[in-house]
Each structure stands twice: as C-alpha cells, then as structure tokens.
Design a protein around this motif. Structure first.
Motif, PDB file in Angstrom:
ATOM      1  N   ARG A 157       0.813  -1.221   0.000  1.00 36.34           N
ATOM      2  CA  ARG A 157       0.000   0.000   0.000  1.00 36.34           C
ATOM      3  C   ARG A 157       0.840   1.261   0.000  1.00 36.34           C
ATOM      4  O   ARG A 157       0.776   2.054  -0.928  1.00 36.34           O
ATOM      5  CB  ARG A 157      -0.971   0.006   1.181  1.00 36.34           C
ATOM      6  CG  ARG A 157      -1.948   1.152   1.089  1.00 36.34           C
ATOM      7  CD  ARG A 157      -3.060   1.019   2.097  1.00 36.34           C
ATOM      8  NE  ARG A 157      -2.648   1.399   3.439  1.00 36.34           N
ATOM      9  CZ  ARG A 157      -2.644   0.584   4.473  1.00 36.34           C
ATOM     10  NH1 ARG A 157      -3.010  -0.663   4.296  1.00 36.34           N
ATOM     11  NH2 ARG A 157      -2.281   0.984   5.656  1.00 36.34           N
ATOM     12  N   SER A 158       1.647   1.481   1.029  1.00 35.86           N
ATOM     13  CA  SER A 158       2.339   2.765   1.121  1.00 35.86           C
ATOM     14  C   SER A 158       3.551   2.641   2.025  1.00 35.86           C
ATOM     15  O   SER A 158       3.683   1.698   2.821  1.00 35.86           O
ATOM     16  CB  SER A 158       1.398   3.843   1.665  1.00 35.86           C
ATOM     17  OG  SER A 158       1.011   3.538   2.995  1.00 35.86           O
ATOM     18  N   HIS A 210       4.681   7.569  -0.066  1.00 41.49           N
ATOM     19  CA  HIS A 210       4.832   6.911  -1.361  1.00 41.49           C
ATOM     20  C   HIS A 210       3.839   5.751  -1.429  1.00 41.49           C
ATOM     21  O   HIS A 210       3.872   4.846  -0.592  1.00 41.49           O
ATOM     22  CB  HIS A 210       6.255   6.380  -1.547  1.00 41.49           C
ATOM     23  CG  HIS A 210       7.293   7.458  -1.572  1.00 41.49           C
ATOM     24  ND1 HIS A 210       7.714   8.067  -2.732  1.00 41.49           N
ATOM     25  CD2 HIS A 210       7.987   8.052  -0.564  1.00 41.49           C
ATOM     26  CE1 HIS A 210       8.631   8.967  -2.458  1.00 41.49           C
ATOM     27  NE2 HIS A 210       8.815   8.985  -1.136  1.00 41.49           N
ATOM     28  N   GLU A 211       2.978   5.780  -2.439  1.00 41.73           N
ATOM     29  CA  GLU A 211       2.052   4.684  -2.658  1.00 41.73           C
ATOM     30  C   GLU A 211       2.718   3.600  -3.507  1.00 41.73           C
ATOM     31  O   GLU A 211       3.685   3.856  -4.236  1.00 41.73           O
ATOM     32  CB  GLU A 211       0.786   5.182  -3.348  1.00 41.73           C
ATOM     33  CG  GLU A 211      -0.102   6.024  -2.450  1.00 41.73           C
ATOM     34  CD  GLU A 211      -1.406   6.377  -3.118  1.00 41.73           C
ATOM     35  OE1 GLU A 211      -2.421   6.441  -2.418  1.00 41.73           O
ATOM     36  OE2 GLU A 211      -1.416   6.595  -4.342  1.00 41.73           O
ATOM     37  N   SER A 212       2.169   2.398  -3.404  1.00 41.31           N
ATOM     38  CA  SER A 212       2.749   1.278  -4.140  1.00 41.31           C
ATOM     39  C   SER A 212       2.596   1.452  -5.648  1.00 41.31           C
ATOM     40  O   SER A 212       3.373   0.904  -6.420  1.00 41.31           O
ATOM     41  CB  SER A 212       2.081  -0.032  -3.699  1.00 41.31           C
ATOM     42  OG  SER A 212       0.665   0.040  -3.896  1.00 41.31           O
ATOM     43  N   ASN A 225       3.095   9.824  -5.088  1.00 41.09           N
ATOM     44  CA  ASN A 225       3.679  10.250  -3.822  1.00 41.09           C
ATOM     45  C   ASN A 225       3.165  11.620  -3.460  1.00 41.09           C
ATOM     46  O   ASN A 225       2.679  12.378  -4.317  1.00 41.09           O
ATOM     47  CB  ASN A 225       5.209  10.232  -3.899  1.00 41.09           C
ATOM     48  CG  ASN A 225       5.744  11.174  -4.967  1.00 41.09           C
ATOM     49  OD1 ASN A 225       5.830  12.379  -4.755  1.00 41.09           O
ATOM     50  ND2 ASN A 225       6.080  10.628  -6.132  1.00 41.09           N
ATOM     51  N   ILE A 237      -3.870  12.015  -2.280  1.00 41.10           N
ATOM     52  CA  ILE A 237      -3.187  10.825  -1.761  1.00 41.10           C
ATOM     53  C   ILE A 237      -3.391  10.724  -0.254  1.00 41.10           C
ATOM     54  O   ILE A 237      -3.609   9.633   0.287  1.00 41.10           O
ATOM     55  CB  ILE A 237      -1.693  10.883  -2.115  1.00 41.10           C
ATOM     56  CG1 ILE A 237      -1.519  10.820  -3.636  1.00 41.10           C
ATOM     57  CG2 ILE A 237      -0.925   9.766  -1.442  1.00 41.10           C
ATOM     58  CD1 ILE A 237      -0.086  10.913  -4.082  1.00 41.10           C
ATOM     59  N   ARG A 245      -6.915   9.570   0.248  1.00 40.32           N
ATOM     60  CA  ARG A 245      -7.127   8.181  -0.186  1.00 40.32           C
ATOM     61  C   ARG A 245      -6.592   7.181   0.823  1.00 40.32           C
ATOM     62  O   ARG A 245      -7.127   6.087   0.973  1.00 40.32           O
ATOM     63  CB  ARG A 245      -6.479   7.985  -1.552  1.00 40.32           C
ATOM     64  CG  ARG A 245      -6.751   6.633  -2.168  1.00 40.32           C
ATOM     65  CD  ARG A 245      -6.460   6.608  -3.660  1.00 40.32           C
ATOM     66  NE  ARG A 245      -5.113   7.033  -3.965  1.00 40.32           N
ATOM     67  CZ  ARG A 245      -4.813   8.088  -4.730  1.00 40.32           C
ATOM     68  NH1 ARG A 245      -5.795   8.835  -5.229  1.00 40.32           N
ATOM     69  NH2 ARG A 245      -3.559   8.406  -4.990  1.00 40.32           N
ATOM     70  N   ASN A 246      -5.530   7.520   1.536  1.00 40.08           N
ATOM     71  CA  ASN A 246      -4.929   6.601   2.505  1.00 40.08           C
ATOM     72  C   ASN A 246      -5.410   6.843   3.923  1.00 40.08           C
ATOM     73  O   ASN A 246      -4.892   6.228   4.854  1.00 40.08           O
ATOM     74  CB  ASN A 246      -3.403   6.734   2.468  1.00 40.08           C
ATOM     75  CG  ASN A 246      -2.802   6.171   1.208  1.00 40.08           C
ATOM     76  OD1 ASN A 246      -2.496   4.988   1.118  1.00 40.08           O
ATOM     77  ND2 ASN A 246      -2.640   7.018   0.191  1.00 40.08           N
TER      78      ASN A 246
END
Length: 948
Positions: free
Chosen positions: A310-311, A337-339, A343, A373, A376-377
């Motif tokens: 994920r991150s 940083h997302e997978s 970022n 981002i 979203r996380n």
C-alpha cells in the motif's frame, strides 16, 4: 547501646566503615566515643530496647507480594549534647550503630552486632538481625532479613555478603523498588553488586509495577544488568499474566533516567506481521526510527511506517521551546509513497511567540503537494473529507489602538480546491474623545481572498477535438473604512467600502440587434471582473422612552439600486458608472412585556417575557441611470428605470419562559419575628433559588411593503423564508432551528399561492450527568453520582514528559507523529459519566418540473432533499469499562457515512482499547491496542486497514 571503651569504639568504626555497598560514601570513617551511662539507667534503657521486638512483616521475603518498606522499623534514640557535638565535629564521618550486643574478637579481627542491629552512615541505614565483619578477608555478612535504606532506594533480602576490598557483593532473594515513568517498579531476585563500577546484576528476577499482594502481571527475566541506576538491560523476558506466560521478548533495553533521552524508538510489529494468521491481514511495521534530545529546549525525531502493498511513509519532526524568548513550535515533514508510484509531500510548521505584553505572533502553516493521496490513505472520517488549514496572525496593541495582520489557507482533501485569505488587516484605533459630548471611533480593514481550482472538473468541449474543465480561479478584495461619530445622544454613521473581484470563468453574452430582433450576437469573455465603491451615511436619533418602549428613529442615505454607488465591470468597458442616492427614514420599537405565574413543586415562580420588535422604513421613488442599469443587468436594457418608493413594515417576536427554583432547604427566608441580621446590624438577604430558562423562542421578522402592494399584480409581502430558533437550559446544548418557505413561488405576486413548507431544520442536543441532574432537581429528586475507578494513575504531560503516559499516534500537526484528528488512543478512564450528543440536519426544496430525457414523454417532477443525523454516546457500564460510539447516517442515500466504535477497558496496570473506524471514502480500520500504564513504550497492537 552497649558501652565500649573509646579506643575499641574507634576501631569498630574503622572496621565497619569499610562497607561501601551499605554506605556509598568514602570507606574511611571515625567516630568519637560516647561516655558510659549511669549504671542505674543502663539496664532500663537496655530493657526498653528489647521490649520493642522485631517489626519485620512475615512476607517480606516473598518473591512477589508486599511492597518494599520505605523506612527502618527502628530508630536511634535522640543524641545528648556530648554525642551531638561529636557528630558535628569537622573532618570526621560518623558511624552510628545499635544492637542488643556488640562483640569484638581481636584474634580473628572480627566484629559482630547481634539482635536488632542498626547501622547508619552518610544517610544510608542498614538494618539486620546479625551483622558480621572480618577485617582479614574484607568480608561483611548481614543475615536476618537485612534491609538497606539508601537515598537512591531501598533493598531487602534474606542475606547480604560483601567484599569491602573489591567493593562487590551478593544479596540473596533481594527485592528493591525503582521509580521510572509513571509508576514504581518492584524487582526481586538474586542481586550481585559492583560498587566500584556502580552496577547491579540480577539473576532469575521478576519485575512488575503492580503493587498488589498477588500481582496481576510480572516479567520473568533470566539476567538483568542495572548500570548506575540509569540503564537497565535484561534478557530474555517472559510476560506473565497471573502465572500464565503470554509473551516472550528477546531483550529489554530501557533508560531509567528521568527526562528526555536520545535513542531508538520502540517500533510497532507483531507476530501477525511476520506470520499472517489470515490472508486478509496486511503486514505493517510502524514507528521505526530514532529520537534525538538535542537540548532542554529542542528535540528531533525521524521514523518510517510501512504498509505492505500500500504505502511507505517517511516522517520527520523538530520541536523547540525557548522559555526566555517566550516562543515554542515545531516543524514536521512527511513523504508518502504509494505502491502504484504516486507520492505526496507534506510540510507543517507551528510557531507561537510572545514578543512583549502588547505583541504576539501565532503561525500554523500546513502544505501538501497532493491532498488526494492523503485523503485516499486516510481512515480517519474527518481527515478523509477534511481540509488542510494554515493560519497566520500577528497582533500588536498600541496605546492608541490595536493592529491585526494575518492570513489563512485552506486546502481541500477530497478535491483540488484551495482557498486563501491573505493579507487580512484590521486596524482599530481607540475612540478619540474630541470633547465630553463628541467621540470619534474610526476603523479600517482589508481582506484579500483567493480561490484556486474551484468549480467542477467536468469536461466541456471548446472546439474541434478540444475540451476544457470548469475549474476556475478567482480573487476578491474588500476594503472598509468606517468613521462613526457620537454627538451627545446622536450617533452619526459614515464609511466607505471598496470591493474588487476577478475570475477567469468564461461568460457568454447574447446581444439582440435593436433594428432586427431576429439577429443575435454571442460574445464570450475569457475573464470577468467588477469593482464597486460605495459610501454610506446615517443619523441615529436618541432613543425615546428607553427602558420601556425603546423607540428608535433614524435617517440614512441609501442607494437607489441594490449595487454599490460606483461600479465598473466588463459591461462598462472598464469605466466607472454611478447611481443616485435617496433618503431612508426608519423607526423601530422594541418593548418587553412580562407575565408572572405561580410555580409548582420545586419551582417557586415562572416568568413569561414577550419582546416584540416592529420596524418601519420609508424611501421615496427614484430613477436609475441607464448606464448603471446596463452594467447590473448584463448589458440588457431593463423594462423600467424607475425604482418605486419603498414603505415597509417588519415584525419579529422573542419569547422567554424562565423558572425560579426554590432555595435549598435550610436557607429559606426567616420569619418576620425572627429576622436575621448581619454583624453590622442590617437585615440579612435570604438566598435566592437558581434561575433557569425553560424555553426560548426567537422568531425571524416578517416584512410587508405598502408601496409594493399598490403595483398591479403585486402584493405587499416581502418575506420568502421564515425561521424560528428554540433553546432551553433544561437540556445542555439543546438548539432547534427550522425555516419554512412561505410561498409556492416568488414572494410578492398575486399569482403566488401561500403554502408554507419546511425547507430546513437543524437540531442539536447534549445529554450528560449535569443535564440529568437538572431534570432530577426540577422534579424534586436528589442528584446522582457516578463512581469512578481509582486504581490506575495517568501521568499528565509535563516538560520532562511531553507525551504523558500515552503517546497518541493519531494526532495532527507538527507536535504529533501523524496527521489525523480522530482521537483513537488517548487514555479513557473507566467510570465515566453518561454523555450523548445528537445532531440532525434537513435541507429540501419545493418540487420543480423538469423535461423528461425520453422522447415523447411528459415532464417529470423533481425535488431536492438531503437529511442526515450524526451523534455520539459514551458511558461506562461498569467502573472499568467505557463504551463510545459516533456515527452519521444519511437518510436520503440510506447509508451510514462513518463509524467510530471504541471500547476501553481499565485493567489496573494495563489499558486495552478496541477501535473500529469506517470513513466516508470507504476505508476502514480495526485496531486492538494494549498498553502498560507505567511503561507506555511496552504495547501490543493489532492494526488492520482496508484502503481502497
């Protein structure tokens, strides 16, 4: 005390003074001899000492159980004048001893204290049944429940053996206390002491902070090393709950000194992160980093959080606090940083500084390169749809006024919209008293608002193969200068306002050819701007019949049309056009009528206050210039340039029902024949009962225009929406606001039907112990109390312990570790009183008719409505359980927007928290958190997150 010759007493002092483990001071010691007591008093004193007996409790040698004593069970008798003089002699270190008998064996070079031995030197006291010291081997032995009381702590054991030459010893089955963190730690085992290196070793030891006779938990460790009472290392360690092993730790490394220390952060990882128990669990490791205590005024920290698939988040934080300069703040940085490769970088700065008693600066700046981002996380319901806010404010007070400078910036998380207000200037001089009857009170303000990426992101075709979005940027600047003057009882208001707006939103203007109405010309502008300059003036006449009718007349200058006095925009080609002014005469009356009613039960009397407000305004007719009418009507000539006269009447109403409770029993008014007087001779005023507001109803004004009613096809009503506000003191936080659309169409036309419809309603109520007790008092019942648990201690934040006992990993801002607002891990004690909050909102509009997209079908009726309820509740079903739940439900969409369910369990030495969070973006979190109160770094967490 047994009498010995002076020479022998000095030799005894020299011999026993070598016990460095018992007495941490230098090994050298001397003591003067005490004169022999009289024969007739020696026996009596010796008998009195024997009569006291041994006061050691029977269970002090248990490996776990009773706590370590804090002071000796026996003391020395008070010294007489001769002994006191010997104890105070300079250049000597005194050793005091006491026992039933003292033996000096010259051949063996040995000294023995038998029977309730007690020795004291340099603030350290050794208490034992038998103490034996051999000079030839430097061996000191203390048996019979020896106890060592030292300024740094207390140690109790079954036997002590010490090598005075090598400054090392062994204490069998010993136990001692260590104050660390938020509690006292009890350590028991076989101790090896190295005084020369200032170290203590323990084998087969148990460590616990539970002070019960049968501890709830303990750590069983094979080896322990304690260096100078500042560092403790043990390996391995097994955690026992009762006597059941539940966890194994390869080692424990702990700095036992107070205050902040540099070191590696305790990272969060569990067995499930190494070997997954189910396929749905996402491995993660958090808080892997280092903490640096730079100085007493600054610290820094860096760490990373990794979530598999994920991150990866890299975090840094710097905090500072300079007391002499009255400033404090912090700087934080996060790189997410997302997978998938995306970022986001986020930087925050918080700073507060007091320059003097008259000037201060407050800054809270926050910026993120990609807010989507972060949203979203996020699993926090607030953070997923919230905003990133920045605030800056400087305040300065002068002897003649006050100045405020600042600004703000708001960055939305669920959309790219950014709003900023910078600069904002407010200058308010102190009122200038020209004379006793003349006062001038000027003020100035400036606000500049900027919005970026506003509007909607829908794609709009602008040409062959070209599309654009409706995202727009805009700016709005407002300047206001007010110069009111008071002349006796007359108030003269005057001021100037300037409003300038700009937007790059496209606008299309259709121009009809006046010679041929079938010809139309469309003109599209790439931007839009408007500047308006307005001035106003008015006179407030003195209030007539003040206190009873409150009659307020007034005269003011108002604009003929609704816009500013001077105006320029795209339709004036950048040139200013002006309108005319006209006088407006106003008259308002606001009396207050009271009605008293008898009470009942605990209510002594009820008062009903009615405060109607009637306002009348009149303005004569006037003509609007053609250039001004074209500028305000988007270039289209209006049907008439005459602004009709205005004669309006508005009516509003305020009602309050108040109750006066009877005074408490025993404090009522005295009878006339038994009047109570104060010490000065005056009659004592009886205490009054509490006054509460039973019900308050505030109704908005309803307006009627008599001049409008004279026009054909019109009526005089001018109020489209009518609202009411209801509140009460019986329920804390109770507010009710509802509004009705009174007309099925535009107000003021004969064809419009009167049909009230509820269009909006907001409701809020808070229930707690105070509200429940208020109801009980109103009904004549005694208030209730909620028992609270007192077996756990929460240490509040302090300069040496900024985070208290619990480090909250879910806070927001530079002074926290992560960016969120949901308080998931803060300590919640058991025994909390009942608290509940309920909020309801309803917004709807009338039914409108829209065209059916299907060909050959009739139009359909469409309505807009949205209703939502949100609430929270917290209570303790038992003294050690706390349940809390907060949620919101959308009745229109028939879905829950978010959930936060939390269960807290107070476990005496531990605190357990179960948390379930569901965010509006679909993400959810399930977290189980168990933390040791006295050592917050020791925690067990299960964290499962589902991020879409």
């Amino acid at each position: 005390m047994v009498r010995v010759p002076a020479a022998r007493a000095a030799r005894i002092a020299l011999a026993v003074g070598a016990i460095g483990v018992v007495f941490p001071a230098a090994a050298r010691a001397q003591a003067g001899a005490r004169p022999a007591p009289r024969a007739d008093t020696a026996a009596a004193r010796r008998d009195s000492l024997r009569a006291r007996g041994d006061s050691l409790p029977a269970d002090t040698t248990r490996p776990r159980g009773a706590s370590v004593p804090k002071s000796p069970s026996r003391t020395f008798p008070p010294p007489d004048s001769i002994l006191d003089g010997l104890l105070r002699r300079p250049g000597f270190k005194a050793l005091r001893y006491r026992a039933d008998s003292v033996q000096l064996l010259a051949g063996e070079k040995q000294i023995r204290l038998s029977g309730q031995g007690l020795m004291e030197r340099d603030g350290s006291t050794l208490e034992a049944d038998t103490v034996r010291y051999t000079e030839s081997t430097c061996a000191l032995e203390a048996v019979g429940s020896p106890r060592l009381f030292d300024p740094t702590g207390t140690m109790v054991g079954e036997g002590m053996r010490y090598d005075a030459c090598n400054h090392a010893g062994i204490v069998e089955h010993a136990k001692t206390d260590l104050v660390h963190g938020g509690g006292t730690w009890h350590m028991r085992g076989n101790f090896a002491i190295d005084n020369q290196e200032n170290r203590i070793y323990a084998a087969d030891a148990t460590i616990t902070s539970c002070d019960l006779v049968d501890p709830h938990y303990h750590f069983g460790v094979r080896q322990v090393k304690w260096v100078n009472k500042r560092l403790m290392v043990s390996r391995p360690a097994v955690l026992y709950v009762a006597d059941v092993p539940v966890a194994w730790l390869p080692f424990i490394f702990q700095d036992t000194r107070r205050g902040r220390r540099s070191g590696i952060l305790p990272f969060g990882v569990g067995p499930a992160d190494i070997i997954r128990t189910n396929a749905g669990y996402t491995r993660h490791i958090t808080n892997v980093g280092y903490y640096w205590a730079i100085s007493d005024f600054a610290d820094a920290q860096t760490w990373l959080d990794w979530y598999a698939g994920r991150s990866l988040a890299l975090n840094g934080r710097l905090r500072y606090r300079w007391l002499n300069r009255f400033l404090a703040g912090g700087l934080a940085y996060q790189e997410l940083h997302e997978s998938g490769g995306a970022n986001s970088r986020r930087i925050s700065w918080s700073h507060n500084q007091q320059f003097s008693l008259n000037s201060s600066l407050t800054a809270n700046l926050d910026y993120a390169s990609s807010s989507r981002i972060i949203s979203r996380n996020a699993v926090d319901p607030v953070l997923s749809i919230g905003t990133i806010d920045s605030r800056l404010n400087y305040q300065r007070r002068f002897g003649w006024g006050q100045l405020n400078l600042g600004g703000s910036r708001t960055q939305s998380l669920d959309k790219p919209q950014v709003s900023a207000s910078f600069p904002t200037i407010a200058f308010t001089p102190n009122p200038i008293a020209v004379s006793h009857a003349i006062t001038w009170s000027p003020s100035f303000s400036l606000t500049n608002n900027v919005q970026q990426h506003g509007g909607t992101g829908l794609a709009v075709p602008i040409g062959p193969g070209l599309v654009d979005t409706l995202r727009t940027d805009s700016r709005s600047t407002a300047i206001s200068l007010a110069t009111p003057v008071r002349l006796g009882r007359w108030n003269i208001s005057s001021g100037v306002t300037i409003n300038d707006t700009w937007s790059n939103q496209r606008s299309t203007q259709v121009i009809v050819d006046p010679t041929d109405t079938t010809l139309h010309t469309a003109r599209t502008s790439a931007e839009d701007f408007q500047t308006g300059i307005d001035w106003n003036a008015g006179v407030g006449l003195p209030v007539l019949f003040q206190g009873r009718w409150n009659l307020q007349p007034g005269v003011s200058m108002v604009n003929t049309a609704g816009g500013p006095y001077l105006l320029r925009n795209t339709y004036t080609r950048g040139n200013y056009v002006a309108q005319s002014k006209r006088f407006q005469f106003t008259l308002g009356i606001s009396p207050t009528l009271f009605g008293l009613f008898p009470g009942f039960g605990p209510v002594a009397r009820i008062r009903h206050a009615i405060s109607p407000f009637v306002s009348w305004a009149y303005a004569p007719s006037a003509t609007i210039p053609l250039e001004y009418a074209l500028a305000t009507n988007r270039g289209v000539t209006p049907t008439t340039l005459v602004q009709p006269a205005r004669q309006s009447l508005s009516f509003g109403l305020s009602q309050n029902f108040e109750a006066k409770l009877r005074p408490p029993r025993g404090t009522g008014a005295p009878a006339p024949d038994s009047a109570v007087r104060t010490p000065s001779g005056e009659l004592a005023t009886p205490p009054e009962g509490q006054k509460i507001k039973l019900l308050s109803i505030q109704s908005d004004a309803i307006g009627y225009d008599f001049e409008q009613a004279k026009l054909p096809g019109r009526n005089g009503w001018t109020t489209q929406v009518w609202g009411n506000t209801v509140s009460s003191d019986l329920v804390r936080g109770f507010t009710l606001r509802f509004a009705h659309d009174l007309w099925a169409g535009p107000v003021g036309y004969d064809t419009t039907r009167f049909a009230p419809m509820l269009t909006s309603m907001t409701f809020g109520v808070s229930l707690g112990a105070s509200a429940i007790n208020l109801f009980r008092r109103a009904l004549g019942f005694a208030p209730t109390t909620v028992p609270a648990a007192h077996d756990s201690v929460i240490v509040p934040p302090s300069p040496t312990n900024p985070g208290g006992n619990f480090t909250n990993a879910f806070q927001q801002g530079p002074l926290a570790t992560q960016y969120t607002r949901t308080d998931l891990l803060s300590p919640v004690r058991g025994g909390q009183s009942f608290r509940a909050q309920l909020n309801f909102s309803l917004q709807r509009s009338r039914t409108t008719t829209v065209a059916n997209p299907l060909p050959g079908t009739l139009p359909v009726a469409a309505t807009t409505a949205n209703s939502m309820v949100s609430g929270s509740v917290q209570f303790s079903p038992t003294p050690h359980w706390t349940v809390s739940w907060q949620t919101s439900y959308n009745f229109t969409q028939r879905t829950f927007a978010d959930h936060v369910v939390r269960l807290d369990r107070d476990l005496h030495d531990w605190r357990a928290t179960f948390t379930f969070v569901k965010s509006p973006n679909g993400n959810f979190l399930f977290n189980f958190f168990l933390q040791l109160i006295d050592e917050p770094d020791l925690k067990f967490a299960y964290d499962q997150r589902n991020v879409k």
